[in-house]
Design a protein around this motif. Structure first.
Motif, mmCIF file in Angstrom:
data_model
loop_
_atom_site.group_PDB
_atom_site.id
_atom_site.type_symbol
_atom_site.label_atom_id
_atom_site.label_comp_id
_atom_site.label_asym_id
_atom_site.label_seq_id
_atom_site.Cartn_x
_atom_site.Cartn_y
_atom_site.Cartn_z
ATOM 1 N N PRO A 8 0.818 -1.223 0.000
ATOM 2 C CA PRO A 8 0.000 0.000 0.000
ATOM 3 C C PRO A 8 0.848 1.268 0.000
ATOM 4 O O PRO A 8 1.882 1.350 0.666
ATOM 5 C CB PRO A 8 -0.817 -0.111 1.294
ATOM 6 C CG PRO A 8 -0.855 -1.574 1.587
ATOM 7 C CD PRO A 8 0.471 -2.109 1.138
ATOM 8 N N ARG A 9 0.390 2.250 -0.761
ATOM 9 C CA ARG A 9 1.031 3.564 -0.773
ATOM 10 C C ARG A 9 0.158 4.505 0.053
ATOM 11 O O ARG A 9 -0.986 4.799 -0.316
ATOM 12 C CB ARG A 9 1.168 4.088 -2.203
ATOM 13 C CG ARG A 9 1.835 5.463 -2.298
ATOM 14 C CD ARG A 9 1.809 5.987 -3.733
ATOM 15 N NE ARG A 9 2.525 5.127 -4.637
ATOM 16 C CZ ARG A 9 3.848 5.154 -4.819
ATOM 17 N NH1 ARG A 9 4.586 6.019 -4.137
ATOM 18 N NH2 ARG A 9 4.433 4.336 -5.677
ATOM 19 N N THR A 10 0.688 4.959 1.159
ATOM 20 C CA THR A 10 -0.064 5.834 2.056
ATOM 21 C C THR A 10 0.620 7.201 2.112
ATOM 22 O O THR A 10 1.781 7.293 2.540
ATOM 23 C CB THR A 10 -0.146 5.236 3.470
ATOM 24 O OG1 THR A 10 -0.737 3.942 3.394
ATOM 25 C CG2 THR A 10 -0.986 6.120 4.376
ATOM 26 N N PRO A 11 -0.032 8.262 1.685
ATOM 27 C CA PRO A 11 0.603 9.588 1.698
ATOM 28 C C PRO A 11 0.827 10.085 3.130
ATOM 29 O O PRO A 11 0.065 9.761 4.041
ATOM 30 C CB PRO A 11 -0.414 10.460 0.960
ATOM 31 C CG PRO A 11 -1.726 9.782 1.168
ATOM 32 C CD PRO A 11 -1.419 8.313 1.192
ATOM 33 N N GLU A 12 1.891 10.828 3.292
ATOM 34 C CA GLU A 12 2.179 11.432 4.599
ATOM 35 C C GLU A 12 1.540 12.817 4.642
ATOM 36 O O GLU A 12 2.016 13.760 4.016
ATOM 37 C CB GLU A 12 3.691 11.510 4.822
ATOM 38 C CG GLU A 12 4.359 10.144 4.908
ATOM 39 C CD GLU A 12 5.848 10.244 5.185
ATOM 40 O OE1 GLU A 12 6.339 11.399 5.351
ATOM 41 O OE2 GLU A 12 6.519 9.206 5.244
ATOM 42 N N ILE A 13 0.448 12.913 5.370
ATOM 43 C CA ILE A 13 -0.292 14.168 5.473
ATOM 44 C C ILE A 13 -0.149 14.692 6.897
ATOM 45 O O ILE A 13 -0.433 13.952 7.858
ATOM 46 C CB ILE A 13 -1.779 13.968 5.123
ATOM 47 C CG1 ILE A 13 -1.907 13.407 3.692
ATOM 48 C CG2 ILE A 13 -2.550 15.281 5.249
ATOM 49 C CD1 ILE A 13 -3.330 13.085 3.293
ATOM 50 N N PRO A 14 0.302 15.908 7.074
ATOM 51 C CA PRO A 14 0.464 16.457 8.426
ATOM 52 C C PRO A 14 -0.821 16.342 9.243
ATOM 53 O O PRO A 14 -1.917 16.609 8.732
ATOM 54 C CB PRO A 14 0.836 17.920 8.176
ATOM 55 C CG PRO A 14 1.415 17.932 6.790
ATOM 56 C CD PRO A 14 0.676 16.887 6.032
ATOM 57 N N GLY A 15 -0.674 15.940 10.487
ATOM 58 C CA GLY A 15 -1.805 15.889 11.403
ATOM 59 C C GLY A 15 -2.609 14.610 11.370
ATOM 60 O O GLY A 15 -3.606 14.484 12.098
ATOM 61 N N ALA A 16 -2.209 13.648 10.546
ATOM 62 C CA ALA A 16 -3.003 12.421 10.425
ATOM 63 C C ALA A 16 -3.148 11.719 11.763
ATOM 64 O O ALA A 16 -4.198 11.131 12.066
ATOM 65 C CB ALA A 16 -2.370 11.488 9.400
ATOM 66 N N GLU A 17 -2.114 11.807 12.573
ATOM 67 C CA GLU A 17 -2.151 11.106 13.866
ATOM 68 C C GLU A 17 -3.127 11.745 14.852
ATOM 69 O O GLU A 17 -3.495 11.122 15.870
ATOM 70 C CB GLU A 17 -0.747 11.059 14.478
ATOM 71 C CG GLU A 17 -0.215 12.396 14.991
ATOM 72 C CD GLU A 17 0.294 13.325 13.891
ATOM 73 O OE1 GLU A 17 0.700 14.456 14.217
ATOM 74 O OE2 GLU A 17 0.282 12.907 12.710
ATOM 75 N N THR A 18 -3.599 12.957 14.555
ATOM 76 C CA THR A 18 -4.505 13.634 15.498
ATOM 77 C C THR A 18 -5.980 13.349 15.211
ATOM 78 O O THR A 18 -6.843 13.694 16.021
ATOM 79 C CB THR A 18 -4.288 15.159 15.424
ATOM 80 O OG1 THR A 18 -4.746 15.655 14.144
ATOM 81 C CG2 THR A 18 -2.820 15.512 15.609
ATOM 82 N N PHE A 19 -6.271 12.725 14.072
ATOM 83 C CA PHE A 19 -7.663 12.514 13.678
ATOM 84 C C PHE A 19 -8.366 11.604 14.681
ATOM 85 O O PHE A 19 -7.862 10.533 15.029
ATOM 86 C CB PHE A 19 -7.708 11.906 12.275
ATOM 87 C CG PHE A 19 -9.092 11.722 11.722
ATOM 88 C CD1 PHE A 19 -9.954 12.804 11.593
ATOM 89 C CD2 PHE A 19 -9.534 10.463 11.331
ATOM 90 C CE1 PHE A 19 -11.229 12.641 11.074
ATOM 91 C CE2 PHE A 19 -10.811 10.286 10.803
ATOM 92 C CZ PHE A 19 -11.659 11.381 10.679
ATOM 93 N N ILE A 79 -4.543 17.262 8.129
ATOM 94 C CA ILE A 79 -5.643 16.561 8.788
ATOM 95 C C ILE A 79 -5.713 17.051 10.224
ATOM 96 O O ILE A 79 -4.683 17.186 10.906
ATOM 97 C CB ILE A 79 -5.433 15.025 8.742
ATOM 98 C CG1 ILE A 79 -5.466 14.529 7.291
ATOM 99 C CG2 ILE A 79 -6.504 14.299 9.555
ATOM 100 C CD1 ILE A 79 -5.192 13.046 7.146
ATOM 101 N N THR A 80 -6.905 17.328 10.685
ATOM 102 C CA THR A 80 -7.132 17.789 12.063
ATOM 103 C C THR A 80 -7.961 16.738 12.797
ATOM 104 O O THR A 80 -8.440 15.775 12.190
ATOM 105 C CB THR A 80 -7.883 19.128 12.059
ATOM 106 O OG1 THR A 80 -9.224 18.909 11.591
ATOM 107 C CG2 THR A 80 -7.196 20.156 11.152
#
Length: 762
Positions: free
Chosen positions: A412-423, A585-586
């Motif tokens: 899988p290709r998963t983009p690194e989007i800032p804030g993903a861990e906070t969702f 991502i927030t």
């Protein structure tokens, strides 16, 4: 019967005769017959048992066929004149056949140098003879060759014949008459008469030839299935468009000559002094790995192991189960040519149906015992003339030939989007979005508009409370409908198996003729482009939305997305298309660069796979412990799509330059698998232990490919997963026909080969 015998004699008089062959009367084991020879060699014998429903015999009918077999194999043939019914009912023919076989043994010819062959009733008799030989503990023959065999004379077997009416050859009523003449008073249920009803275990290898326009096709199919279940090595070659007894036209009909040539080669291989076949390791039990396993087994090569990291077969169809998943190739074309499926529920098969199909093929082809599940191979090293494989758990194995059939759509290709861990909601890659994921009434965001994103949108737009599709680049959509097959259609395909082959051939021809040639300028590219543009113009009514959905590149520059319902789905009231770039991502959702917050409960990454990883992260070390990663250096290449200089006895399936952009992956896998099987046969035949493509030939092929790539639609200026890091497409730029021709037969001149005794058991 006398009238039938006169008609056969008259018809046989006009059949071609092999006048170059030597024919003389003889007697073996007290059974009279004819010696037919197309060779001067005498180090083996073909025992040929003629057809004729146990009631007819006319040597002129089968003499040419036997002569061509004798010449092709390189041994003389003895064709006994069997006692005929109704004057001599069962088991007279079997007694004669057994006497002839024992007579050959008594002359000093070992069983390992005898092949038994028969056509029609003679094919069934050959099988019954092999069972008798086994049961009596007599030295067994090297191989059985059965041509359109009649192996079940029971009333139930005869009833199956009526389901496949033939336009040429005997009718069911004739078979019934012959069965009654040879097997009266319940004999039809005796395995010595109907071997298909008996125990097939511990029999010699079977080479089976069948014809599609033959009322006996059902016997051949049942025999193959039952023999495989009994552990017998079976090689089955089907001739869908030919008829019962076409082999008699050897020397006149090119299809008959090709069939006899194939049969002769396979019999000759079994009669050759035994040489150990190379042990093959196949990495991956997906479409290509299963295809190669089946092809090897059908060629009589059972010394292979398939290593699978998961606990079940299926590859990408096991890994993916997201809502709306379908294959974008017609189901009948996506099925293996040797395993048609009349039960497809719809034109484009669902992921679930494809996974079930691959599991059935695994069981039907007898592959499951050869698969080592839950074994992920981490490293492969070329050491001392073999490949040393090491798994994640520390398991080690040495093999002669390594094949990576890992596919290209499984990391899988998963983009690194800032804030993903906070969702605070759920973030899933599409490969982890199961059918039972709770999505009804939820606010769902889908990132990506490739095939996966489009299929998810079509499915989830009907259940989500709100669906937002985040689009980076618009895609061209080919309006391919996906109708369901009616029960009556499936019934017809079950009753007439030839329809599966015909339909598949039609689809393959269409794919070869249109998508296969659309990569270059021509009417094919214009036609597909026009369909996509018309679909967009009349499928999307809102001009503003249509503008957002209009790609900047040409159709076909990227892989076309197939969907007949996407534009309808994206225009639903609960669906929004967002083409502003994602900023972060927030905890509440996704914020785009225009500052707008899109509140979500679930985010699904439909961002595809690392298509150029191929077998990696597996580490492969070739000669001088050179790492594959170093050789490729982020620019994967392969010689003729299957091999690599510096990596001996190593093959890839669906590797670099494979035609994955405009051809069926299954068709590609079959072509590559057959190429690899031919190499294993060459290694065994010529006692070769080392094969490796020459660097100069690989470099020349790569240069030819680069020149051919110019002018294809893939170089018209778009960013897609077709492109390597060198921004050159890693695809096949030529026609499907050329791909078949390139891999039809191994070109030994392009390879370094070495002979070695470790493949020879003598």
């Amino acid at each position: 019967m006398d009238q039938q015998r006169r008609r056969v004699a008259t018809a046989s008089a006009i059949l071609p005769q092999a006048r170059w062959a030597t024919v003389r009367p003889g007697s073996v084991g007290g059974v009279n017959g004819q010696w037919v020879s197309g060779t001067s060699a005498t180090d083996g014998v073909l025992l040929f048992l003629h057809g004729g429903g146990y009631v007819l015999e006319e040597p002129r009918a089968y003499r040419a066929m036997v002569a061509h077999l004798s010449r092709g194999i390189g041994i003389p043939a003895f064709a006994p004149s069997l006692r005929l019914a109704p004057e001599h009912p069962a088991p007279a023919a079997l007694e004669d056949a057994l006497s002839a076989y024992e007579g050959l043994l008594q002359t000093g010819i070992p069983g390992s140098r005898i092949a038994i062959a028969g056509d029609s009733a003679g094919g069934g008799l050959s099988l019954a003879l092999a069972m008798k030989i086994r049961d009596q503990g007599i030295p067994e023959p090297a191989v059985l060759a059965l041509l359109c065999p009649w192996a079940d004379l029971s009333p139930e077997g005869l009833a199956r014949h009526a389901r496949h009416p033939s336009s040429v050859g005997p009718r069911t009523s004739t078979f019934m008459e012959w069965a009654q003449a040879y097997a009266p008073d319940g004999w039809a249920y005796d395995p010595s008469v109907s071997p298909l009803l008996g125990d097939l275990r511990a029999l010699p290898p079977v080479i089976l030839h069948s014809a599609g326009d033959d009322e006996l096709i059902d016997d051949a199919q049942h025999l193959e299935l039952k023999a495989r279940e009994a552990g017998v090595v079976v090689t089955h070659r089907s001739h869908p468009e030919l008829w019962h007894g076409f082999h008699y036209l050897a020397g006149t009909l090119k299809e008959a000559d090709a069939s006899i040539a194939d049969l002769s080669t396979r019999i000759r291989d079994y009669l050759a002094p035994h040489r150990k076949k190379p042990h093959v390791a196949i990495i991956g039990a997906g479409v290509s790995g299963l295809c190669l396993g089946a092809k090897l087994r059908r060629a009589g090569h059972t010394d292979f192991t398939i290593y699978e990291k998961a606990d079940e077969v299926g590859g990408t169809w096991r890994e993916n189960a997201y809502p709306g998943l379908v294959c974008d190739v017609p189901a009948r074309l996506y099925a293996f040519s040797f395993a048609p499926n009349p039960e497809w529920a719809q034109f484009l098969a669902s992921g679930e149906d494809l996974q079930e199909y691959l599991m059935r093929v695994t069981d039907r082809e007898g592959l499951r015992p050869s698969i080592r599940f839950n074994t992920e191979i981490e490293t492969a090293q070329w050491k001392n003339g073999q490949w040393l494989l090491t798994s994640a758990s520390g398991y080690e194995s040495r093999v002669d030939l390594l094949v990576c059939a890992t596919g290209f759509l499984h990391h899988p290709r998963t983009p690194e989007i800032p804030g993903a861990e906070t969702f605070t909601g759920r973030i899933l890659h599409s490969s982890h979005c199961e059918q039972d994921t709770v999505l009804k009434g939820q606010r769902v965001g889908i990132i990506g508009t490739g095939s996966t994103g489009v299929q998810l949108t079509c499915a989830l737009s009907q259940v989500a409370g709100r669906l937002i599709l985040f689009q980076r680049t618009a895609q061209w959509i080919l309006p391919l409908p996906n109708p369901r097959y009616r029960p009556a259609t499936r019934f017809v395909y079950r009753r007439m198996p030839i329809l599966n082959s015909l339909t598949r051939n039609i689809y393959e021809h269409l794919f070869d003729s249109i998508p296969g040639r659309a990569v270059r300028p021509g009417w094919q590219r214009w036609f597909l482009s026009a369909l996509c543009r018309i679909n967009l113009r009349f499928g999307v009514h809102d001009p503003e939305l249509r503008e957002k959905l209009t790609p900047q590149d040409q159709p076909l520059c990227k892989r076309l997305v197939m969907s007949g319902t996407f534009y309808k789905a994206v225009q639903r009231n609960n669906v929004d298309l967002v083409d502003d770039a994602i900023a972060r991502i927030t905890p509440e959702g996704i914020v785009t660069r225009d500052g707008q917050l899109h509140r979500l409960d679930i985010i699904i990454f439909a961002t595809g796979y690392k298509s150029h990883s191929y077998m990696r992260p597996m580490k492969i070390f070739g000669e001088k412990q050179t790492a594959l990663d170093e050789v490729w250096n982020d620019d994967p290449f392969a010689h003729r799509t299957v091999s690599l200089p510096g990596f001996p006895n190593f093959f890839m399936m669906m590797g670099p330059y494979s035609p994955v952009g405009n051809q069926s992956a299954v068709s590609t896998s079959e072509i590559q698998a057959e190429h690899i099987v031919r190499w294993t046969e060459i290694m065994r035949r010529d006692k070769i232990s080392y094969i490796c493509p020459k660097m100069e030939d690989a470099v020349r092929f790569k240069a030819d490919l680069a020149r051919a790539m110019s002018g294809t639609v893939w170089t018209t200026g778009c960013d897609s997963w077709y492109l390597g890091n060198g921004h050159s497409p890693i695809l096949w730029p030529w026609t499907p026909d050329r791909f078949r021709d390139e891999l039809k037969a191994p070109n030994l001149a392009e390879y370094v080969t070495r002979r070695d005794d470790h493949l020879d058991s003598l």
